[in-house]
Design a protein around this motif. Structure first.
Motif, PDB file in Angstrom:
ATOM      1  N   VAL A   1      -4.981 -16.352   6.806  1.00  0.00           N
ATOM      2  CA  VAL A   1      -3.639 -15.796   6.921  1.00  0.00           C
ATOM      3  C   VAL A   1      -3.573 -14.458   6.194  1.00  0.00           C
ATOM      4  O   VAL A   1      -2.971 -13.498   6.675  1.00  0.00           O
ATOM      5  CB  VAL A   1      -2.590 -16.789   6.372  1.00  0.00           C
ATOM      6  CG1 VAL A   1      -1.230 -16.154   6.299  1.00  0.00           C
ATOM      7  CG2 VAL A   1      -2.534 -18.019   7.244  1.00  0.00           C
ATOM      8  N   SER A   2      -4.253 -14.381   5.048  1.00  0.00           N
ATOM      9  CA  SER A   2      -4.285 -13.112   4.333  1.00  0.00           C
ATOM     10  C   SER A   2      -4.974 -12.040   5.162  1.00  0.00           C
ATOM     11  O   SER A   2      -4.505 -10.893   5.234  1.00  0.00           O
ATOM     12  CB  SER A   2      -5.024 -13.274   3.007  1.00  0.00           C
ATOM     13  OG  SER A   2      -4.480 -14.342   2.299  1.00  0.00           O
ATOM     14  N   LEU A   3      -6.081 -12.410   5.786  1.00  0.00           N
ATOM     15  CA  LEU A   3      -6.789 -11.468   6.650  1.00  0.00           C
ATOM     16  C   LEU A   3      -5.867 -10.982   7.767  1.00  0.00           C
ATOM     17  O   LEU A   3      -5.811  -9.787   8.080  1.00  0.00           O
ATOM     18  CB  LEU A   3      -8.027 -12.149   7.243  1.00  0.00           C
ATOM     19  CG  LEU A   3      -8.770 -11.348   8.299  1.00  0.00           C
ATOM     20  CD1 LEU A   3      -9.483 -10.180   7.657  1.00  0.00           C
ATOM     21  CD2 LEU A   3      -9.781 -12.227   9.029  1.00  0.00           C
ATOM     22  N   ALA A   4      -5.115 -11.933   8.334  1.00  0.00           N
ATOM     23  CA  ALA A   4      -4.189 -11.564   9.400  1.00  0.00           C
ATOM     24  C   ALA A   4      -3.182 -10.539   8.905  1.00  0.00           C
ATOM     25  O   ALA A   4      -2.863  -9.564   9.588  1.00  0.00           O
ATOM     26  CB  ALA A   4      -3.469 -12.810   9.916  1.00  0.00           C
ATOM     27  N   GLY A   5      -2.703 -10.747   7.670  1.00  0.00           N
ATOM     28  CA  GLY A   5      -1.747  -9.794   7.115  1.00  0.00           C
ATOM     29  C   GLY A   5      -2.358  -8.413   6.964  1.00  0.00           C
ATOM     30  O   GLY A   5      -1.706  -7.408   7.246  1.00  0.00           O
ATOM     31  N   ALA A   6      -3.614  -8.367   6.531  1.00  0.00           N
ATOM     32  CA  ALA A   6      -4.265  -7.072   6.371  1.00  0.00           C
ATOM     33  C   ALA A   6      -4.365  -6.349   7.704  1.00  0.00           C
ATOM     34  O   ALA A   6      -4.144  -5.128   7.790  1.00  0.00           O
ATOM     35  CB  ALA A   6      -5.653  -7.267   5.772  1.00  0.00           C
ATOM     36  N   ILE A   7      -4.672  -7.094   8.769  1.00  0.00           N
ATOM     37  CA  ILE A   7      -4.778  -6.467  10.093  1.00  0.00           C
ATOM     38  C   ILE A   7      -3.426  -5.927  10.530  1.00  0.00           C
ATOM     39  O   ILE A   7      -3.309  -4.801  11.015  1.00  0.00           O
ATOM     40  CB  ILE A   7      -5.335  -7.491  11.103  1.00  0.00           C
ATOM     41  CG1 ILE A   7      -6.796  -7.791  10.769  1.00  0.00           C
ATOM     42  CG2 ILE A   7      -5.212  -6.962  12.513  1.00  0.00           C
ATOM     43  CD1 ILE A   7      -7.411  -8.851  11.634  1.00  0.00           C
ATOM     44  N   ALA A   8      -2.363  -6.726  10.324  1.00  0.00           N
ATOM     45  CA  ALA A   8      -1.043  -6.248  10.704  1.00  0.00           C
ATOM     46  C   ALA A   8      -0.648  -5.036   9.873  1.00  0.00           C
ATOM     47  O   ALA A   8       0.011  -4.119  10.378  1.00  0.00           O
ATOM     48  CB  ALA A   8      -0.010  -7.360  10.539  1.00  0.00           C
ATOM     49  N   GLY A   9      -1.083  -5.015   8.597  1.00  0.00           N
ATOM     50  CA  GLY A   9      -0.775  -3.864   7.753  1.00  0.00           C
ATOM     51  C   GLY A   9      -1.315  -2.568   8.336  1.00  0.00           C
ATOM     52  O   GLY A   9      -0.652  -1.527   8.286  1.00  0.00           O
ATOM     53  N   MET A  10      -2.517  -2.627   8.927  1.00  0.00           N
ATOM     54  CA  MET A  10      -3.071  -1.422   9.563  1.00  0.00           C
ATOM     55  C   MET A  10      -2.168  -0.956  10.694  1.00  0.00           C
ATOM     56  O   MET A  10      -1.956   0.239  10.895  1.00  0.00           O
ATOM     57  CB  MET A  10      -4.463  -1.728  10.120  1.00  0.00           C
ATOM     58  CG  MET A  10      -5.515  -1.870   9.058  1.00  0.00           C
ATOM     59  SD  MET A  10      -7.161  -1.729   9.757  1.00  0.00           S
ATOM     60  CE  MET A  10      -7.394  -3.366  10.396  1.00  0.00           C
ATOM     61  N   GLY A  11      -1.636  -1.926  11.440  1.00  0.00           N
ATOM     62  CA  GLY A  11      -0.705  -1.557  12.516  1.00  0.00           C
ATOM     63  C   GLY A  11       0.516  -0.854  11.960  1.00  0.00           C
ATOM     64  O   GLY A  11       1.027   0.093  12.556  1.00  0.00           O
ATOM     65  N   GLY A  12       0.973  -1.311  10.790  1.00  0.00           N
ATOM     66  CA  GLY A  12       2.128  -0.656  10.176  1.00  0.00           C
ATOM     67  C   GLY A  12       1.796   0.765   9.767  1.00  0.00           C
ATOM     68  O   GLY A  12       2.602   1.683   9.964  1.00  0.00           O
ATOM     69  N   ALA A  13       0.570   0.953   9.222  1.00  0.00           N
ATOM     70  CA  ALA A  13       0.171   2.294   8.804  1.00  0.00           C
ATOM     71  C   ALA A  13       0.178   3.261   9.979  1.00  0.00           C
ATOM     72  O   ALA A  13       0.413   4.463   9.808  1.00  0.00           O
ATOM     73  CB  ALA A  13      -1.217   2.245   8.179  1.00  0.00           C
ATOM     74  N   TYR A  14      -0.070   2.737  11.179  1.00  0.00           N
ATOM     75  CA  TYR A  14      -0.086   3.595  12.365  1.00  0.00           C
ATOM     76  C   TYR A  14       1.243   4.330  12.529  1.00  0.00           C
ATOM     77  O   TYR A  14       1.275   5.476  12.979  1.00  0.00           O
ATOM     78  CB  TYR A  14      -0.384   2.731  13.599  1.00  0.00           C
ATOM     79  CG  TYR A  14      -0.612   3.510  14.862  1.00  0.00           C
ATOM     80  CD1 TYR A  14      -1.832   4.144  15.074  1.00  0.00           C
ATOM     81  CD2 TYR A  14       0.365   3.624  15.833  1.00  0.00           C
ATOM     82  CE1 TYR A  14      -2.062   4.861  16.219  1.00  0.00           C
ATOM     83  CE2 TYR A  14       0.147   4.342  16.984  1.00  0.00           C
ATOM     84  CZ  TYR A  14      -1.071   4.958  17.179  1.00  0.00           C
ATOM     85  OH  TYR A  14      -1.282   5.668  18.326  1.00  0.00           O
TER      86      TYR A  14
END
Lengths: 435, 439
Positions: A327-340
């Motif tokens: 779940v933490s990994l998933a959050g990190a991936i979504a965070g990259m989307g936010g940085a976009y």
């Protein structure tokens, strides 16, 4: 819409006969042919019968100036194209009906071809007398879909491991916020991207801690986290970011990087290989998540924790630890989307700037049946539909812009109701594992 | 959630009204607990200190809000610059910031002490109730869905449709007093119900997941209403180019409940009636029993002879009707001078938090909505007086729900003893969140 015909077994044969045919049931789903048929009717009415103003010639521009060799622009007579497309659509719908009659499934590629044909016909009809820039349409699609794809991958991983992730919206927003601040302070977009991953991960930590340690309903935590992140970022934006916009909210953005050679291929080049680093990371991430989920030990453990945690536990997998870290990994991936958002598109953080993208990503997860590749395709579809509205707005759309904006959502409803049907989530998704 | 493997599950469905007649109402969110004896496990939780937990959760959330306020306050920043030479300055600045903020929050939501007489001083409380009115209705709608195991995120779209229908009846026809009001309200309720029922039908007939469908319907409703509002001859006010409707006829507007100096309308009485109705529906009617049966375990409900598919449709119709009522309240009670496509004001999403905080019980939702109404009314005063952005309210609200949902966390923070239900820790852990049925 589902007809069931059963052939009762022929067990009334000769007495003493040892052959017993089992009763079988054939399930025929007429949803796909009906959906295809109704769109075909729409196509006939719009493309073939309604006359559009304009020169009657629709132009499709295929090349950009940097390509190896220029492709000629495609010029088609609007009316004739409409008629041909309509006929093809009707034929496909009939073929689908025939397949269902034969008790066979309508293959997914038929539906994809149908959709592409319909879209082609629609574009030709809408662009009468105008020009559709195909590369521009697709470049925007990838751009708009990038955060959705990151969000959808986050959802796929999280739900596959057994934790419903409604907090994608919050993860995206947190990523966007932190990326803006860190990139502004350090003047390094890469550091901003890493910080966004950490931010998304922090949101995930809360989700994981509450749902795994305290057994709080995962949907509740997700919904509440969205509100929490929205409140926090908006509050801090008003109190910190907007008074000190120069110092805290003017992030250095990622530059566009053209990949040599590949970026000059007509159509594909500008669409896929003239993007920013985040998009290239996105391609890799999609591939990695797909490969990881279905072809590695990590993926097997992850999926077993989400499908049957008891079984996973029995063979020695620490279910709750697997869930927590994935779940933490998933959050990190979504965070990259936010940085976009802050490091590529807008270049500054604004209140609620993700604007519901997390929920669209969630829809893409379900639409894509919890499969990374399909979810990516669904996200691309959303991106395409949104960008289509932008492009048609420029060339003069025959349909009110509100209806164009509505299109992706209507298509999703149709797809979920008609074409995807009863989707099956990972079996233990949403349930805490209590040993 | 449907089939959590808890031994206490089976008893949740046993219909034993009056089993615990001696149980008294214990706290703000558990108003219904005495009557709702079906959730035996949940009841035990409440008796073993859930009211305390709720209050402590609010306290903890307020403390977190105070920390945020102190961290972002300019005076505190300045004073902390010379913290080691005069630390008292920092603490006094923190006290100033936090007490000022929460003081104005209280004065904006309950009683304004700076006014000379009671009539003016009590005005904030009526504001709180006005803000709570749509939250009660919409929160009840979401809660009904939760109890039947359905998650209605479509509050925004259903409110928009409810508001548009009520608004249209309100400005397009000039009818006699009384009739007009009722017709407009009925139109709003009907429109919300139908828009939501669409999701129910899709789920029942095609298996489309209601979460995804209601999210999508939100956007469809938004663009549809925007189109209607910006098209001449539909909802747009004549002679205007703004995407805004004309104002309502006076006969369609809710009368003020306490005279013209207060904004509180009879809408508040309506939502009290709605709370009663939903309580009766869920706890006393056979339809409500079917809802809860389906919510607990659709497969068991099907085996017991309940038509699960029809139940899905009914749930969504009733859920949407209540949310449509909130939409009608917006145009008939709050903004009567013409509405835009932002008329829902985010209430559709607030309703989800309200339903969660109220643990999906009708009276729990009612009190939760009043608490949120108070925070909202006070938040606006706080923003105006102290310059603290109202977004802090979102933080406090979400933290309250988060903390209430995790009693072990609160117990750990405040070093409270564990409840006596230690004998079956697993079951009680599940039961704790069982009260809010989702998925």
């Amino acid at each position: 819409m589902t007809a069931v015909t059963s052939n009762v077994g022929s067990s009334h044969g000769a007495p003493g006969s040892s052959v017993v045919a089992l009763a079988t049931a054939e399930v025929k789903s007429w949803k796909a042919p009906i959906a295809l048929g109704s769109f075909a009717v729409i196509a006939v009415i719009l493309f073939a019968l309604v006359t559009r103003a304009g020169t009657g010639i629709s132009t499709f521009r295929l090349s950009t100036s940097q390509d190896f060799f220029p492709l000629p622009a495609l010029q088609l007579p609007t009316r004739a194209t409409g008629v041909v497309v309509s006929i093809l659509l009707i034929l496909i719908a009939l073929a689908a009906a025939f397949l269902v009659r034969q008790s066979r499934r309508v293959p997914i590629w038929v539906i994809v071809i149908y959709a592409i044909l319909f879209m082609f016909g629609f574009l030709a009809w809408a662009a009468s007398g105008g020009t559709v820039p195909i590369p521009g349409l697709l470049i925007g699609t990838v751009g708009l879909a990038t955060p959705l794809i990151f969000g959808a991958l986050s959802g796929v991983i999280s739900e596959r491991v057994g934790v419903v992730n409604i907090a994608i919206e919050g993860q995206l927003l947190a990523g966007a916020f932190v990326a803006a601040i860190v990139s502004s302070i350090t003047r390094q977009p890469v550091v901003g991207l890493l910080a966004a991953m950490v931010a998304g991960m922090l949101v995930s930590f809360v989700l994981a801690a509450f749902s795994i340690k305290y057994f709080v309903d995962q949907i509740i935590v997700g919904v509440v986290l969205n509100v929490l992140v929205q409140g926090l970022t908006s509050f801090l934006y008003s109190t910190l970011l907007s008074p000190n916009a120069q110092a805290l909210n003017s992030p250095i953005q990622f530059p566009r990087v053209n990949i040599p050679v590949l970026s000059q291929i007509p159509i594909i080049g500008p669409v896929l290989f003239q993007q920013t680093v985040i998009s290239y990371i996105m391609y890799v991430t999609v591939a990695l998540v797909y490969f990881g989920l279905f072809h590695t030990k990590w993926g097997l453990r992850l999926r077993s924790s989400g499908e049957h945690p008891q079984a996973a536990d029995t063979v020695g997998i620490n279910v709750n630890r697997t869930r927590f870290w994935n779940v933490s990994l998933a959050g990190a991936i979504a965070g990259m989307g936010g940085a976009y958002y802050t490091l590529v598109v807008v270049g500054a953080f604004n209140k609620e700037m993700t604007n519901g993208a997390g929920f669209i990503a969630l829809a893409a997860v379900i639409f894509g049946r919890w499969d990374p590749i399909r979810a990516t395709m669904a996200a691309l579809l959303f991106g395409f539909a949104t960008n289509l509205q932008n492009v048609l707005g420029v060339i003069g759309s025959p349909v009110p812009s509100e209806f164009m904006l509505m299109l992706p959502y209507v298509v999703t409803i149709f797809a979920v109701a008609g074409l995807v049907g009863r989707v099956r989530a990972p079996a233990a998704s949403g349930r805490p594992y209590i040993k | 959630m449907s089939d959590t493997e808890s031994p206490g599950n089976s008893q949740a469905l046993v219909d034993d009204p009056g089993a615990q007649p001696g149980d008294t109402v214990t706290g703000q969110d558990e108003g219904e607990a005495g009557t709702d004896s079906r959730f035996g496990g949940a009841l035990r939780e409440i008796v073993s200190g859930s009211a305390v937990i709720s209050i402590l959760a609010v306290v903890l959330a307020m403390v977190a809000g105070a920390i945020l306020i102190a961290l972002t306050d300019q005076t505190v920043h300045a004073a902390s610059g010379y913290f080691f030479s005069r630390p008292a300055d920092t603490f006094s600045a923190i006290w100033q910031a936090v007490s000022g903020a929460y003081g104005s929050l209280f004065q904006g939501s309950v009683y304004n002490f700076s006014r000379p007489d009671f009539v003016d001083g009590i005005r904030p409380l009526t504001e709180t109730l006005s803000f709570a009115t749509p939250l009660v209705a919409a929160g009840l709608g979401v809660a009904v869905g939760f109890r039947a195991g359905m998650f209605n995120i479509g509050g925004r779209g259903q409110m928009l449709f409810g508001a548009a229908a009520a608004g249209w009846v309100g400005f397009a026809f000039d009818l006699p007093p009384g009739i007009h009001l009722v017709l407009a309200l009925a139109a709003g309720i009907l429109a919300g119900a139908l828009w939501s029922g669409l999701a129910g039908i899709l789920k029942a007939r095609t298996g489309a997941h209601e979460v995804i469908v209601t999210i999508m319907l939100n956007y469809v409703a938004f663009y549809l209403i925007s189109y209607l509002l910006s098209t001449k001859g539909l909802l747009q006010a004549p002679g205007s180019n703004n995407p805004k409707s004309p104002g309502m006829y006076p006969n369609a507007i809710f009368p003020r409940l306490l005279g013209s100096q207060y904004n509180l309308t009879i809408g508040f009485l309506l939502v009290i009636a709605a709370t009663f109705a939903v309580w009766w529906l869920l706890n006393r009617s056979s339809l409500g029993f079917r809802f809860r049966a389906v919510g607990e375990n659709p497969n068991a409900a099907r085996v017991a002879g309940i038509n699960v598919k029809n139940t899905y449709v009914f749930v969504m119709l009733i859920s949407g009707a209540l949310i449509g009522m909130a939409g009608a309240n917006q145009v008939q009670g709050v903004i009567t001078t013409g509405f835009t496509s932002g008329i829902d004001a985010g209430l559709g999403f607030d309703a989800i938090t309200v339903a969660l905080l109220g643990r999906s019980r009708p009276w729990g939702v009612f009190w939760a909505a009043i608490l949120f109404g108070a925070l909202k009314a006070g938040g606006f005063t706080m923003q105006a007086v102290e310059g603290i952005p109202i977004d802090i309210i979102l933080v406090v609200q979400s933290l309250i729900v988060l903390f209430i949902a995790a009693p072990p966390l609160i117990r750990a923070v405040f070093r409270l003893p564990q409840p006596r239900a230690k004998l079956r820790p697993k079951a009680s852990a599940v039961q704790g969140k069982k009260a809010v049925v989702t998925k």
